[in-house]
Design a protein around this motif. Sequence first.
Motif, mmCIF file in Angstrom:
data_model
loop_
_atom_site.group_PDB
_atom_site.id
_atom_site.type_symbol
_atom_site.label_atom_id
_atom_site.label_comp_id
_atom_site.label_asym_id
_atom_site.label_seq_id
_atom_site.Cartn_x
_atom_site.Cartn_y
_atom_site.Cartn_z
ATOM 1 N N LEU A 23 0.822 -1.205 0.000
ATOM 2 C CA LEU A 23 0.000 0.000 0.000
ATOM 3 C C LEU A 23 0.858 1.257 0.000
ATOM 4 N N LEU A 24 1.970 1.217 0.715
ATOM 5 C CA LEU A 24 2.856 2.379 0.749
ATOM 6 C C LEU A 24 3.451 2.648 -0.631
ATOM 7 N N GLU A 25 3.739 1.603 -1.369
ATOM 8 C CA GLU A 25 4.261 1.767 -2.733
ATOM 9 C C GLU A 25 3.215 2.418 -3.633
ATOM 10 N N ILE A 26 1.959 1.968 -3.507
ATOM 11 C CA ILE A 26 0.871 2.581 -4.293
ATOM 12 C C ILE A 26 0.727 4.052 -3.925
ATOM 13 N N ALA A 27 0.795 4.359 -2.640
ATOM 14 C CA ALA A 27 0.642 5.738 -2.174
ATOM 15 C C ALA A 27 1.749 6.629 -2.726
ATOM 16 N N HIS A 28 2.986 6.164 -2.668
ATOM 17 C CA HIS A 28 4.108 6.955 -3.188
ATOM 18 C C HIS A 28 3.956 7.197 -4.693
ATOM 19 N N THR A 29 3.529 6.166 -5.411
ATOM 20 C CA THR A 29 3.386 6.295 -6.866
ATOM 21 C C THR A 29 2.324 7.318 -7.228
ATOM 22 N N GLU A 30 1.187 7.284 -6.534
ATOM 23 C CA GLU A 30 0.075 8.155 -6.887
ATOM 24 C C GLU A 30 0.250 9.588 -6.382
ATOM 25 N N MET A 31 0.807 9.746 -5.204
ATOM 26 C CA MET A 31 0.925 11.092 -4.624
ATOM 27 C C MET A 31 2.151 11.833 -5.144
ATOM 28 N N GLY A 32 3.213 11.118 -5.495
ATOM 29 C CA GLY A 32 4.408 11.770 -6.029
ATOM 30 C C GLY A 32 4.919 12.858 -5.103
ATOM 31 N N ASP A 33 5.087 14.056 -5.662
ATOM 32 C CA ASP A 33 5.563 15.186 -4.858
ATOM 33 C C ASP A 33 4.412 16.098 -4.425
ATOM 34 N N SER A 34 3.216 15.558 -4.329
ATOM 35 C CA SER A 34 2.053 16.344 -3.912
ATOM 36 C C SER A 34 2.272 16.907 -2.514
ATOM 37 N N PRO A 35 1.859 18.158 -2.284
ATOM 38 C CA PRO A 35 1.982 18.738 -0.932
ATOM 39 C C PRO A 35 0.918 18.213 0.033
ATOM 40 N N PHE A 36 -0.058 17.479 -0.477
ATOM 41 C CA PHE A 36 -1.136 16.974 0.365
ATOM 42 C C PHE A 36 -0.714 15.703 1.093
ATOM 43 N N GLY A 37 -1.359 15.444 2.219
ATOM 44 C CA GLY A 37 -1.165 14.195 2.933
ATOM 45 C C GLY A 37 -2.154 13.150 2.459
ATOM 46 N N LEU A 38 -1.915 11.897 2.860
ATOM 47 C CA LEU A 38 -2.778 10.790 2.449
ATOM 48 C C LEU A 38 -2.885 9.768 3.579
ATOM 49 N N ILE A 39 -4.091 9.311 3.817
ATOM 50 C CA ILE A 39 -4.329 8.195 4.730
ATOM 51 C C ILE A 39 -5.023 7.095 3.933
ATOM 52 N N LEU A 40 -4.450 5.900 3.950
ATOM 53 C CA LEU A 40 -5.097 4.754 3.308
ATOM 54 C C LEU A 40 -5.910 4.026 4.365
ATOM 55 N N ARG A 41 -7.197 3.846 4.107
ATOM 56 C CA ARG A 41 -8.136 3.320 5.081
ATOM 57 C C ARG A 41 -8.033 1.797 5.203
ATOM 58 N N SER A 42 -8.667 1.253 6.216
ATOM 59 C CA SER A 42 -8.595 -0.186 6.473
ATOM 60 C C SER A 42 -9.176 -1.010 5.330
ATOM 61 N N GLY A 43 -10.105 -0.431 4.569
ATOM 62 C CA GLY A 43 -10.690 -1.146 3.443
ATOM 63 C C GLY A 43 -9.712 -1.449 2.330
ATOM 64 N N CYS A 44 -8.531 -0.843 2.378
ATOM 65 C CA CYS A 44 -7.509 -1.109 1.352
ATOM 66 C C CYS A 44 -6.935 -2.509 1.464
ATOM 67 N N SER A 45 -7.027 -3.112 2.637
ATOM 68 C CA SER A 45 -6.423 -4.429 2.849
ATOM 69 C C SER A 45 -6.983 -5.452 1.872
ATOM 70 N N GLY A 46 -6.118 -5.977 1.010
ATOM 71 C CA GLY A 46 -6.521 -6.976 0.033
ATOM 72 C C GLY A 46 -7.218 -6.433 -1.192
ATOM 73 N N ALA A 47 -7.439 -5.125 -1.259
ATOM 74 C CA ALA A 47 -8.154 -4.526 -2.393
ATOM 75 C C ALA A 47 -7.246 -4.460 -3.617
ATOM 76 N N ASP A 48 -7.872 -4.371 -4.779
ATOM 77 C CA ASP A 48 -7.139 -4.307 -6.042
ATOM 78 C C ASP A 48 -6.312 -3.021 -6.114
ATOM 79 N N ALA A 49 -5.057 -3.147 -6.521
ATOM 80 C CA ALA A 49 -4.145 -1.999 -6.557
ATOM 81 C C ALA A 49 -4.645 -0.908 -7.490
ATOM 82 N N GLU A 50 -5.227 -1.298 -8.618
ATOM 83 C CA GLU A 50 -5.707 -0.305 -9.578
ATOM 84 C C GLU A 50 -6.880 0.488 -9.002
ATOM 85 N N GLU A 51 -7.779 -0.194 -8.276
ATOM 86 C CA GLU A 51 -8.909 0.506 -7.679
ATOM 87 C C GLU A 51 -8.436 1.492 -6.610
#
Length: 340
Positions: free
Chosen positions: A129-157
């Motif tokens: 999940l951390l890899e997906i977060a880094h890829t999508e957020m890049g150098d964005s100044p915003f923060g991100l929280i990945l919720r518990s529903g991410c567990s086992g979810a499709d990476a593309e979704e």
Amino acid sequence: MKGRTILLDHLNDRQAAALMVDGRLEDFLIAGDAPAPGTIYRARAERPVKGQGGMFLTTPDGPAFLRQVKGLAPGERLLVQVTGYAEPGKAIPVTTKLLFKSRYAIVTPGAPGLNISRSIRDEDERDRLLEIAHTEMGDSPFGLILRSGCSGADAEEIAEDIAAMADLAAQVMEETSNEAALLSEGDSPHTLAWRDWVDPADVVTETGCFETHGVLDALDVAQGTAEPLPGGGRLYIEQTRALVAVDVNTGSDTSLAAGQKANFACAKALPRALRIRGLGGQITLDLAPMPKKDRRGFETSLRAAFRADSEETILAGWTPLGHFELQRKRGRVPLREVLK
């Protein structure tokens, strides 16, 4: 009926969603007339309330109230987000801490950094999940929280969800208009059901499904004051202008432990009863008689029950008269206001 079922329908021409678990109504969402929590405005500061440390604001949907204001002068423009439903005749409660929340991602403009829900404990999954977060957020100044529903979810979704929330956040934060304006509407009941009820469930969308699946019968009970408890006891829940009063009744049980059993049953049943009725604010429990030595166990049971609840609830503690008090966020529209 066994299992989880999500039902999407309309009631009194209002969009509504119901969650049934093993044939029992576990949660219910319905649209109200007031702005939904999550709505974002560009507001104008109007009048400070020094005694309360707050400020009244002007929005397109009426006056709003912002707590804990520092350095804000009348006439200034600012971005605010609706945090809950106001009592009738009162201003909309808002905050300046904006959250852009979806099924998998919460984008936080004012809190940079990448975070993953603590309920996800598998290290390999957290790394994914951390890899997906880094890829999508890049150098964005915003923060991100990945919720518990991410567990086992499709990476593309997950990636699409992050991108959608980041784009919405950028669009809102870059808004330069000086006039009070609605910038983003809060989620509807159907969207909230998709966003928050993430455990596997059958989804039913046919018109009239509330009647065929027992939702209307459960709502008839919720519109009354009595809520049955296991063992024959009852809760009597009454909403007043000042607070919500909950009386615990032991029913036909006349044993020495009747009060203890009814009170512990109340602790388990109360979050669901308040959630379905859409009740919040100050809540006072008039418990059945039980020894003081059982109070700690009751508090532990109550705390565990509310830990899994969707609305923030503060357990304030015991009063000199032996009542127990809570303070609950007004995150739902009261059922009696929309179904009267």
